[in-house]
Design an enzyme around this catalytic site. Sequence first.
Site, PDB file in Angstrom:
ATOM      1  N   GLY A  12     -48.593   8.086  -8.280  1.00  0.00           N
ATOM      2  CA  GLY A  12     -48.971   8.817  -7.078  1.00  0.00           C
ATOM      3  C   GLY A  12     -48.373   8.155  -5.848  1.00  0.00           C
ATOM      4  O   GLY A  12     -47.471   7.306  -5.942  1.00  0.00           O
ATOM      5  N   TRP A  43     -51.091  16.877  -5.743  1.00  0.00           N
ATOM      6  CA  TRP A  43     -51.921  18.067  -5.525  1.00  0.00           C
ATOM      7  C   TRP A  43     -52.504  18.125  -4.115  1.00  0.00           C
ATOM      8  O   TRP A  43     -53.095  19.133  -3.736  1.00  0.00           O
ATOM      9  CB  TRP A  43     -53.063  18.095  -6.540  1.00  0.00           C
ATOM     10  CG  TRP A  43     -52.666  18.584  -7.902  1.00  0.00           C
ATOM     11  CD1 TRP A  43     -51.487  18.375  -8.538  1.00  0.00           C
ATOM     12  CD2 TRP A  43     -53.463  19.363  -8.799  1.00  0.00           C
ATOM     13  NE1 TRP A  43     -51.497  18.957  -9.785  1.00  0.00           N
ATOM     14  CE2 TRP A  43     -52.695  19.572  -9.975  1.00  0.00           C
ATOM     15  CE3 TRP A  43     -54.751  19.879  -8.736  1.00  0.00           C
ATOM     16  CZ2 TRP A  43     -53.180  20.295 -11.057  1.00  0.00           C
ATOM     17  CZ3 TRP A  43     -55.237  20.596  -9.829  1.00  0.00           C
ATOM     18  CH2 TRP A  43     -54.456  20.799 -10.973  1.00  0.00           C
ATOM     19  N   GLN A  45     -53.335  18.786  -0.462  1.00  0.00           N
ATOM     20  CA  GLN A  45     -52.894  19.864   0.423  1.00  0.00           C
ATOM     21  C   GLN A  45     -52.927  19.461   1.894  1.00  0.00           C
ATOM     22  O   GLN A  45     -51.970  19.638   2.631  1.00  0.00           O
ATOM     23  CB  GLN A  45     -53.782  21.102   0.232  1.00  0.00           C
ATOM     24  CG  GLN A  45     -53.638  21.779  -1.108  1.00  0.00           C
ATOM     25  CD  GLN A  45     -54.549  23.001  -1.218  1.00  0.00           C
ATOM     26  OE1 GLN A  45     -55.259  23.359  -0.283  1.00  0.00           O
ATOM     27  NE2 GLN A  45     -54.537  23.640  -2.372  1.00  0.00           N
ATOM     28  N   ASP A 218     -58.947   6.207 -15.645  1.00  0.00           N
ATOM     29  CA  ASP A 218     -58.313   5.184 -16.485  1.00  0.00           C
ATOM     30  C   ASP A 218     -58.291   3.803 -15.829  1.00  0.00           C
ATOM     31  O   ASP A 218     -58.598   2.789 -16.467  1.00  0.00           O
ATOM     32  CB  ASP A 218     -56.874   5.604 -16.828  1.00  0.00           C
ATOM     33  CG  ASP A 218     -56.802   6.956 -17.507  1.00  0.00           C
ATOM     34  OD1 ASP A 218     -57.696   7.247 -18.333  1.00  0.00           O
ATOM     35  OD2 ASP A 218     -55.875   7.727 -17.219  1.00  0.00           O
ATOM     36  N   HIS A 346     -64.128  16.017  -6.333  1.00  0.00           N
ATOM     37  CA  HIS A 346     -62.834  15.898  -5.665  1.00  0.00           C
ATOM     38  C   HIS A 346     -62.316  14.470  -5.549  1.00  0.00           C
ATOM     39  O   HIS A 346     -61.138  14.226  -5.775  1.00  0.00           O
ATOM     40  CB  HIS A 346     -62.953  16.515  -4.268  1.00  0.00           C
ATOM     41  CG  HIS A 346     -61.694  16.525  -3.470  1.00  0.00           C
ATOM     42  ND1 HIS A 346     -60.552  17.184  -3.882  1.00  0.00           N
ATOM     43  CD2 HIS A 346     -61.377  15.948  -2.275  1.00  0.00           C
ATOM     44  CE1 HIS A 346     -59.597  17.026  -2.975  1.00  0.00           C
ATOM     45  NE2 HIS A 346     -60.072  16.268  -2.007  1.00  0.00           N
ATOM     46  N   ARG A 381     -65.835   9.708   2.299  1.00  0.00           N
ATOM     47  CA  ARG A 381     -64.477   9.611   2.841  1.00  0.00           C
ATOM     48  C   ARG A 381     -64.238  10.635   3.942  1.00  0.00           C
ATOM     49  O   ARG A 381     -64.517  11.823   3.773  1.00  0.00           O
ATOM     50  CB  ARG A 381     -63.452   9.840   1.722  1.00  0.00           C
ATOM     51  CG  ARG A 381     -62.012   9.906   2.220  1.00  0.00           C
ATOM     52  CD  ARG A 381     -61.051  10.027   1.064  1.00  0.00           C
ATOM     53  NE  ARG A 381     -61.110  11.300   0.388  1.00  0.00           N
ATOM     54  CZ  ARG A 381     -60.335  12.348   0.679  1.00  0.00           C
ATOM     55  NH1 ARG A 381     -59.463  12.282   1.670  1.00  0.00           N
ATOM     56  NH2 ARG A 381     -60.439  13.457  -0.018  1.00  0.00           N
ATOM     57  N   LEU A 387     -54.603   9.382   1.688  1.00  0.00           N
ATOM     58  CA  LEU A 387     -53.173   9.080   1.627  1.00  0.00           C
ATOM     59  C   LEU A 387     -52.813   7.949   2.582  1.00  0.00           C
ATOM     60  O   LEU A 387     -51.932   7.134   2.290  1.00  0.00           O
ATOM     61  CB  LEU A 387     -52.358  10.334   1.939  1.00  0.00           C
ATOM     62  CG  LEU A 387     -52.348  11.423   0.857  1.00  0.00           C
ATOM     63  CD1 LEU A 387     -51.601  12.664   1.341  1.00  0.00           C
ATOM     64  CD2 LEU A 387     -51.720  10.912  -0.435  1.00  0.00           C
TER      65      LEU A 387
END
Length: 534
Positions: A12, A43, A45, A218, A346, A381, A387
């Site tokens: 990512g 993913w 947006q 994971d 999410h 958050r 990001l």
Amino acid sequence: MIDYDFIIVGSGAGGLSAALHASEHGNVAIITKRGTLDSNSNWAQGGIACVTSEEDSIEQHVSDTLIAGAGLCNEAAVRTIVTEGPDRIAELVKWGVDFDQREASDGHLEFDLTREGGHSQRRVLHAADATGRELTEKLLAAVRERPNITIYENHFAIDLITTAKLGFVTEDRVLGLYVLNESTHEVETFRSDRIVLSTGGCGRVYLYTTNPRVATGDGVAMAWRAGASIANMEFIQFHPTCLYHPQKRSFLITEAMRGEGARLIDNKGNEFMHKYDPRGSLAPRDIVARAIDSEIKRTGGPCVYLDISHRPAEFILSHFPNIYKACLEVDIDITKQSIPVVPAAHYQCGGVVTDVNGATRIRGLCAVGEVGCTGLHGANRLASNSLLECLVISHRAVDHMLRKMPIGKEAEQTYTLPPWQSGEAVDNDELVVIYHNWDEIRRLMWDYVSILRTTKRLQRAAARLRNLKREVQEFYWNFRITSELLELRNLVETASLIVECAIRRHESRGLHFTLDYPEKDLVREPADTVVRRY
């Protein structure tokens, strides 16, 4: 034994940016269990929250983040990440990321900033409504230009190898990891003194989620088994607006749409958010998600609706082209019709405990992005801070590892790692059991550990998960490993950590709301829910 100066697990935004920075100092392996672009980042947006406007300030961004975090943010971490954000944005532009721009009043081009819930200013940089795709594709293009970065697609990281696991009486440090090569079905041994976990979140623990198929917790599970501390896993963010349609169960409707005037309405067309918060549809996500959940239960309907049809069609098509296209595929024209939406799992605000450098309690092991818990997000958050955290912490993590584990030390060559042992494991001819357990975990988490919780529901979830862990462990030791079995193993471990953290918090705060303790605990100072292995 495959040897690298740096190993990045996950592809990512955090993993790719860490690889780019690390490649300036040594050779790098990127290990990803599916394709390189299969990630939560791809993913995404909405965009990246960062102070780039003269009308905004670092202090305002810090304040908005602390308010959203409901008293659990680490203010020093928040300030560091917000302050270093502009430098990382400049780096993205250098790597070719094309953020939307507009013409300013004086004629020059500036970032076309949008606003999302919880933000006091327009500060979200975006590339239409597909910022994550633009970001990861440009980062990946830059990665492919570096000859000393090797990408291992369809390689599933199984477990970390540490000095403690090998029985060395010394400071616990990471030495490498075992990886399943899904092409050969063999387990390979990777060796490195510097490993970055950038594996994303755990949305697939829940039945309904906006996350891609790969988000199975994971990294959290691997770090936990290796002895790292885990914190705040009870704070799972449910995005308020996931498209309600059987053909597109995981399609997110970005919060930026509400930032541009979209209204949440009930099945009669009435706005309802002002009953729950004076900020209306731009309240933080935890408040909006609970409000929608309450409205659905009050009305008995399957969903609520998001309506932006009052904005000009040209505006909608230019700002939300991908959402327009996706909705049109299921016969919803968002320029004329409202969008049926429901909350869905999410983002995990907790994870592997790290400092502001992404460093864990295991020397040489860092966790970057959603898998880590720096203290930026606290109990909830703030939109589009994720990001930002990926970019800042990935850069800091590489710098930290270079300081603590300089490349070229003779000590790096003293460890030979044992090869993977399969023992008497046989091929599994009952995959239906794995699929059944996978489905059961996701359903019980949705029913017992979602937006509204009770102590009784959490205890029921914990009891069933204990049994499932025993079943999965038996499978793991008796059968040859497959990606399906590894994901199930990580899924049940991560689900158990979420439930354990939730049981320990005897209050309602941020994303954790329990009917047994509906108020914040104002007697004691708010504290992280930290779980350690002994």
